[in-house]
Motif scaffolding. Structure first.
Motif, PDB file in Angstrom:
ATOM      1  N   PRO A   1       0.803  -1.225   0.000  1.00  0.00           N
ATOM      2  CA  PRO A   1       0.000   0.000   0.000  1.00  0.00           C
ATOM      3  C   PRO A   1       0.839   1.280   0.000  1.00  0.00           C
ATOM      4  O   PRO A   1       0.290   2.375   0.016  1.00  0.00           O
ATOM      5  CB  PRO A   1      -0.801  -0.112   1.302  1.00  0.00           C
ATOM      6  N   ARG A   2       2.147   1.145  -0.054  1.00  0.00           N
ATOM      7  CA  ARG A   2       3.014   2.321  -0.033  1.00  0.00           C
ATOM      8  C   ARG A   2       3.289   2.885  -1.413  1.00  0.00           C
ATOM      9  O   ARG A   2       4.053   3.831  -1.553  1.00  0.00           O
ATOM     10  CB  ARG A   2       4.324   1.973   0.684  1.00  0.00           C
ATOM     11  N   VAL A   3       2.664   2.310  -2.447  1.00  0.00           N
ATOM     12  CA  VAL A   3       2.816   2.817  -3.813  1.00  0.00           C
ATOM     13  C   VAL A   3       1.468   2.805  -4.508  1.00  0.00           C
ATOM     14  O   VAL A   3       0.612   1.970  -4.226  1.00  0.00           O
ATOM     15  CB  VAL A   3       3.849   1.996  -4.624  1.00  0.00           C
ATOM     16  N   GLU A   4       1.297   3.749  -5.400  1.00  0.00           N
ATOM     17  CA  GLU A   4       0.074   3.828  -6.214  1.00  0.00           C
ATOM     18  C   GLU A   4       0.483   3.992  -7.673  1.00  0.00           C
ATOM     19  O   GLU A   4       1.337   4.821  -7.994  1.00  0.00           O
ATOM     20  CB  GLU A   4      -0.757   5.029  -5.780  1.00  0.00           C
ATOM     21  N   VAL A   5      -0.123   3.204  -8.551  1.00  0.00           N
ATOM     22  CA  VAL A   5       0.089   3.362  -9.985  1.00  0.00           C
ATOM     23  C   VAL A   5      -0.864   4.456 -10.450  1.00  0.00           C
ATOM     24  O   VAL A   5      -2.084   4.307 -10.338  1.00  0.00           O
ATOM     25  CB  VAL A   5      -0.165   2.047 -10.756  1.00  0.00           C
ATOM     26  N   LEU A   6      -0.314   5.546 -10.953  1.00  0.00           N
ATOM     27  CA  LEU A   6      -1.127   6.678 -11.392  1.00  0.00           C
ATOM     28  C   LEU A   6      -1.502   6.589 -12.871  1.00  0.00           C
ATOM     29  O   LEU A   6      -2.609   6.956 -13.245  1.00  0.00           O
ATOM     30  CB  LEU A   6      -0.379   7.991 -11.133  1.00  0.00           C
ATOM     31  N   SER A   7      -0.588   6.118 -13.698  1.00  0.00           N
ATOM     32  CA  SER A   7      -0.846   6.032 -15.136  1.00  0.00           C
ATOM     33  C   SER A   7       0.186   5.105 -15.769  1.00  0.00           C
ATOM     34  O   SER A   7       1.219   4.835 -15.157  1.00  0.00           O
ATOM     35  CB  SER A   7      -0.800   7.415 -15.781  1.00  0.00           C
ATOM     36  N   PRO A   8      -0.100   4.618 -16.971  1.00  0.00           N
ATOM     37  CA  PRO A   8      -1.267   4.857 -17.812  1.00  0.00           C
ATOM     38  C   PRO A   8      -2.501   4.130 -17.274  1.00  0.00           C
ATOM     39  O   PRO A   8      -2.382   3.184 -16.488  1.00  0.00           O
ATOM     40  CB  PRO A   8      -0.854   4.326 -19.182  1.00  0.00           C
ATOM     41  N   PRO A   9      -3.681   4.573 -17.689  1.00  0.00           N
ATOM     42  CA  PRO A   9      -4.933   4.046 -17.137  1.00  0.00           C
ATOM     43  C   PRO A   9      -5.087   2.524 -17.208  1.00  0.00           C
ATOM     44  O   PRO A   9      -5.546   1.916 -16.242  1.00  0.00           O
ATOM     45  CB  PRO A   9      -6.022   4.749 -17.953  1.00  0.00           C
ATOM     46  N   HIS A  10      -4.705   1.884 -18.321  1.00  0.00           N
ATOM     47  CA  HIS A  10      -4.926   0.435 -18.431  1.00  0.00           C
ATOM     48  C   HIS A  10      -4.027  -0.340 -17.458  1.00  0.00           C
ATOM     49  O   HIS A  10      -4.422  -1.386 -16.948  1.00  0.00           O
ATOM     50  CB  HIS A  10      -4.770  -0.060 -19.874  1.00  0.00           C
ATOM     51  N   ILE A  11      -2.867   0.193 -17.160  1.00  0.00           N
ATOM     52  CA  ILE A  11      -1.991  -0.480 -16.206  1.00  0.00           C
ATOM     53  C   ILE A  11      -2.471  -0.203 -14.780  1.00  0.00           C
ATOM     54  O   ILE A  11      -2.443  -1.089 -13.918  1.00  0.00           O
ATOM     55  CB  ILE A  11      -0.527  -0.090 -16.429  1.00  0.00           C
ATOM     56  N   ARG A  12      -2.973   0.995 -14.533  1.00  0.00           N
ATOM     57  CA  ARG A  12      -3.563   1.287 -13.223  1.00  0.00           C
ATOM     58  C   ARG A  12      -4.741   0.343 -12.963  1.00  0.00           C
ATOM     59  O   ARG A  12      -4.873  -0.218 -11.876  1.00  0.00           O
ATOM     60  CB  ARG A  12      -4.025   2.740 -13.151  1.00  0.00           C
ATOM     61  N   GLU A  13      -5.599   0.143 -13.966  1.00  0.00           N
ATOM     62  CA  GLU A  13      -6.743  -0.759 -13.820  1.00  0.00           C
ATOM     63  C   GLU A  13      -6.287  -2.187 -13.523  1.00  0.00           C
ATOM     64  O   GLU A  13      -6.872  -2.874 -12.681  1.00  0.00           O
ATOM     65  CB  GLU A  13      -7.610  -0.719 -15.072  1.00  0.00           C
ATOM     66  N   HIS A  14      -5.250  -2.650 -14.214  1.00  0.00           N
ATOM     67  CA  HIS A  14      -4.722  -3.995 -13.978  1.00  0.00           C
ATOM     68  C   HIS A  14      -4.185  -4.094 -12.555  1.00  0.00           C
ATOM     69  O   HIS A  14      -4.468  -5.074 -11.845  1.00  0.00           O
ATOM     70  CB  HIS A  14      -3.622  -4.320 -14.990  1.00  0.00           C
ATOM     71  N   TRP A  15      -3.406  -3.106 -12.114  1.00  0.00           N
ATOM     72  CA  TRP A  15      -2.854  -3.075 -10.756  1.00  0.00           C
ATOM     73  C   TRP A  15      -3.972  -3.141  -9.713  1.00  0.00           C
ATOM     74  O   TRP A  15      -3.909  -3.940  -8.781  1.00  0.00           O
ATOM     75  CB  TRP A  15      -2.009  -1.808 -10.620  1.00  0.00           C
ATOM     76  N   LEU A  16      -5.012  -2.322  -9.882  1.00  0.00           N
ATOM     77  CA  LEU A  16      -6.133  -2.330  -8.938  1.00  0.00           C
ATOM     78  C   LEU A  16      -6.858  -3.671  -8.925  1.00  0.00           C
ATOM     79  O   LEU A  16      -7.221  -4.176  -7.860  1.00  0.00           O
ATOM     80  CB  LEU A  16      -7.125  -1.212  -9.279  1.00  0.00           C
ATOM     81  N   ALA A  17      -7.070  -4.258 -10.093  1.00  0.00           N
ATOM     82  CA  ALA A  17      -7.752  -5.555 -10.172  1.00  0.00           C
ATOM     83  C   ALA A  17      -6.949  -6.634  -9.442  1.00  0.00           C
ATOM     84  O   ALA A  17      -7.527  -7.471  -8.731  1.00  0.00           O
ATOM     85  CB  ALA A  17      -7.984  -5.951 -11.626  1.00  0.00           C
ATOM     86  N   GLU A  18      -5.633  -6.625  -9.603  1.00  0.00           N
ATOM     87  CA  GLU A  18      -4.782  -7.603  -8.912  1.00  0.00           C
ATOM     88  C   GLU A  18      -4.871  -7.423  -7.398  1.00  0.00           C
ATOM     89  O   GLU A  18      -4.952  -8.403  -6.658  1.00  0.00           O
ATOM     90  CB  GLU A  18      -3.330  -7.454  -9.371  1.00  0.00           C
ATOM     91  N   LEU A  19      -4.855  -6.186  -6.927  1.00  0.00           N
ATOM     92  CA  LEU A  19      -4.949  -5.925  -5.492  1.00  0.00           C
ATOM     93  C   LEU A  19      -6.304  -6.361  -4.942  1.00  0.00           C
ATOM     94  O   LEU A  19      -6.381  -6.959  -3.862  1.00  0.00           O
ATOM     95  CB  LEU A  19      -4.707  -4.448  -5.195  1.00  0.00           C
ATOM     96  N   ARG A  20      -7.349  -6.076  -5.681  1.00  0.00           N
ATOM     97  CA  ARG A  20      -8.693  -6.482  -5.237  1.00  0.00           C
ATOM     98  C   ARG A  20      -8.805  -8.002  -5.161  1.00  0.00           C
ATOM     99  O   ARG A  20      -9.411  -8.543  -4.238  1.00  0.00           O
ATOM    100  CB  ARG A  20      -9.752  -5.901  -6.167  1.00  0.00           C
ATOM    101  N   GLU A  21      -8.229  -8.692  -6.122  1.00  0.00           N
ATOM    102  CA  GLU A  21      -8.256 -10.154  -6.122  1.00  0.00           C
ATOM    103  C   GLU A  21      -7.481 -10.693  -4.922  1.00  0.00           C
ATOM    104  O   GLU A  21      -7.910 -11.655  -4.272  1.00  0.00           O
ATOM    105  CB  GLU A  21      -7.677 -10.708  -7.423  1.00  0.00           C
TER     106      GLU A  21
END
Length: 98
Positions: A69-89
């Motif tokens: 949780p100490r890093v956030e992917v800001l962009s590009p949007p499709h990679i941010r979406e992939h990062w968030l989906a992996e974390l949610r899973e």
């Protein structure tokens, strides 16, 4: 690239919280540029990452995930979406909601 061939690269914009920013500032990350200090000691950087055939930076993502949780992917949007989906899973699996 490990296990596949690179099909280009992408600049990832990342924001590190203060409790991880010090590690980035220590140096040794040749793929990082454009370091910008933010509020509360946060640090935004650009990571230059090769893409695999699916359009994801598979070599860099494990490094990003290692910061939790100490890093956030800001962009590009499709990679941010992939990062968030992996974390949610990961949360679903951790809570036994497979």
């Amino acid at each position: 690239m490990v296990g596949s061939e690179s099909v280009g690269s992408v600049p990832l914009r990342l924001r590190f919280r203060a409790d991880a920013a010090y590690r980035i500032k220590e140096g040794g990350y040749a793929h990082l540029s454009d370091l910008t200090e933010g509020p509360g000691g946060s640090l935004e950087v650009t990571a230059h990452a090769p893409l695999d055939g699916s359009g994801l930076p598979r070599e860099v993502l494990p490094w990003v995930y290692s910061f939790g949780p100490r890093v956030e992917v800001l962009s590009p949007p499709h990679i941010r979406e992939h990062w968030l989906a992996e974390l949610r899973e990961a949360v679903r699996v951790g809570e036994g909601e497979e």
